[in-house]
Motif scaffolding. Structure first.
Motif, PDB file in Angstrom:
ATOM      1  N   UNK A   1      20.213  23.266   9.802  1.00 45.62           N
ATOM      2  CA  UNK A   1      21.650  23.328  10.051  1.00 45.62           C
ATOM      3  C   UNK A   1      22.152  24.715   9.666  1.00 45.62           C
ATOM      4  N   UNK A   2      23.195  25.135  10.323  1.00 50.35           N
ATOM      5  CA  UNK A   2      23.800  26.425  10.074  1.00 50.35           C
ATOM      6  C   UNK A   2      24.450  26.410   8.697  1.00 50.35           C
ATOM      7  N   UNK A   3      24.116  27.392   7.870  1.00 47.01           N
ATOM      8  CA  UNK A   3      24.684  27.472   6.531  1.00 47.01           C
ATOM      9  C   UNK A   3      25.596  28.688   6.445  1.00 47.01           C
ATOM     10  N   UNK A   4      26.787  28.466   5.930  1.00 47.81           N
ATOM     11  CA  UNK A   4      27.753  29.554   5.816  1.00 47.81           C
ATOM     12  C   UNK A   4      27.246  30.592   4.823  1.00 47.81           C
ATOM     13  N   UNK A   5      27.471  31.866   5.165  1.00 48.63           N
ATOM     14  CA  UNK A   5      27.080  32.957   4.287  1.00 48.63           C
ATOM     15  C   UNK A   5      25.666  33.461   4.518  1.00 48.63           C
ATOM     16  N   UNK A   6      24.857  32.750   5.280  1.00 47.44           N
ATOM     17  CA  UNK A   6      23.494  33.200   5.559  1.00 47.44           C
ATOM     18  C   UNK A   6      23.472  34.019   6.842  1.00 47.44           C
ATOM     19  N   UNK A   7      22.403  34.795   7.010  1.00 47.05           N
ATOM     20  CA  UNK A   7      22.272  35.595   8.223  1.00 47.05           C
ATOM     21  C   UNK A   7      21.075  35.097   9.034  1.00 47.05           C
ATOM     22  N   UNK A   8      21.235  35.172  10.357  1.00 49.15           N
ATOM     23  CA  UNK A   8      20.224  34.688  11.285  1.00 49.15           C
ATOM     24  C   UNK A   8      20.019  35.738  12.367  1.00 49.15           C
ATOM     25  N   UNK A   9      18.769  35.927  12.771  1.00 50.19           N
ATOM     26  CA  UNK A   9      18.470  36.905  13.815  1.00 50.19           C
ATOM     27  C   UNK A   9      18.516  36.238  15.180  1.00 50.19           C
ATOM     28  N   UNK A  10      19.096  36.941  16.136  1.00 48.62           N
ATOM     29  CA  UNK A  10      19.131  36.487  17.518  1.00 48.62           C
ATOM     30  C   UNK A  10      17.939  37.093  18.258  1.00 48.62           C
ATOM     31  N   UNK A  11      17.256  36.286  19.033  1.00 48.67           N
ATOM     32  CA  UNK A  11      16.106  36.759  19.812  1.00 48.67           C
ATOM     33  C   UNK A  11      16.572  37.129  21.217  1.00 48.67           C
ATOM     34  N   UNK A  12      16.032  38.209  21.735  1.00 47.69           N
ATOM     35  CA  UNK A  12      16.396  38.685  23.068  1.00 47.69           C
ATOM     36  C   UNK A  12      15.560  37.969  24.116  1.00 47.69           C
ATOM     37  N   UNK A  13      16.226  37.486  25.158  1.00 47.19           N
ATOM     38  CA  UNK A  13      15.522  36.887  26.297  1.00 47.19           C
ATOM     39  C   UNK A  13      14.931  37.994  27.170  1.00 47.19           C
ATOM     40  N   UNK A  14      14.060  37.630  28.098  1.00 44.76           N
ATOM     41  CA  UNK A  14      13.412  38.650  28.931  1.00 44.76           C
ATOM     42  C   UNK A  14      14.361  39.511  29.769  1.00 44.76           C
ATOM     43  N   UNK A  15      15.554  39.007  30.106  1.00 43.47           N
ATOM     44  CA  UNK A  15      16.443  39.823  30.940  1.00 43.47           C
ATOM     45  C   UNK A  15      16.954  41.058  30.191  1.00 43.47           C
TER      46      UNK A  15
END
Length: 171
Positions: free
Chosen positions: A37-51
């Motif tokens: 679950x998404x936790x406030x105050x934490x950081x998450x990396x976004x992955x790039x799709x092939x486009x």
């Protein structure tokens, strides 16, 4: 002895594929990563799709249910505009284009007044082959970040743009 008359062998030929399928799903259930679950105050990396790796004019970034779409509109020969939309409502968005040695300072993107889930920012045109895009988004109290090559900025088509005309101007 005829092997096809052996009832144990025939039963094993029917049971073995069923057991293999059950084992496949059981191992997947045991070793797969459980969604967090998404936790406030934490950081998450976004992955790039092939486009994002091709001259598509759009880059899609994702992490689980969070999907961020970045499009590029050319304002002039020396200026571009990034248009960002997200599957979750964003509170703040920072964006920066850099070419490794130097780049612009991060820019706070502005929320489009007509549509509240659209964010825009203008940048000086950079060499897409050498540049990278960095994004930081504040979504639901958590920080999402991404870095991807800016190759997608140059939208390339297989047909010449000189012959392309808007649909309304055809006679």
């Amino acid at each position: 002895m005829n092997l096809l008359k052996n009832k144990h062998l025939i039963a094993a030929m029917f049971v073995a594929p069923v057991l293999a399928i059950i084992a496949y799903f059981a191992v997947d259930h045991v070793v797969s990563e459980k969604p967090h679950t998404l936790q406030q105050g934490k950081s998450y990396q976004l992955a790039a799709r092939p486009n994002c790796r091709y001259q598509s004019g759009e880059c899609t970034l994702e992490n689980g249910d969070v999907e961020v779409s970045v499009r590029v509109q050319r304002l002039s020969d020396t200026k571009i505009q990034l248009v960002l939309s997200s599957s979750l409502p964003a509170q703040n968005v920072l964006a920066a284009l850099y070419d490794g040695d130097a780049g612009e300072e991060p820019v706070v993107m502005r929320r489009d007044q007509a549509e509240t889930d659209i964010w825009t920012a203008s940048f000086a045109m950079v060499d897409p082959a050498k540049s990278h895009l960095r994004l930081v988004l504040d979504l639901a109290g958590a920080v999402f970040f991404a870095e991807t090559p800016a190759v997608f900025i140059d939208y390339d088509t297989t047909y010449p743009r000189d012959n392309f005309s808007p649909a309304g101007s055809m006679q």
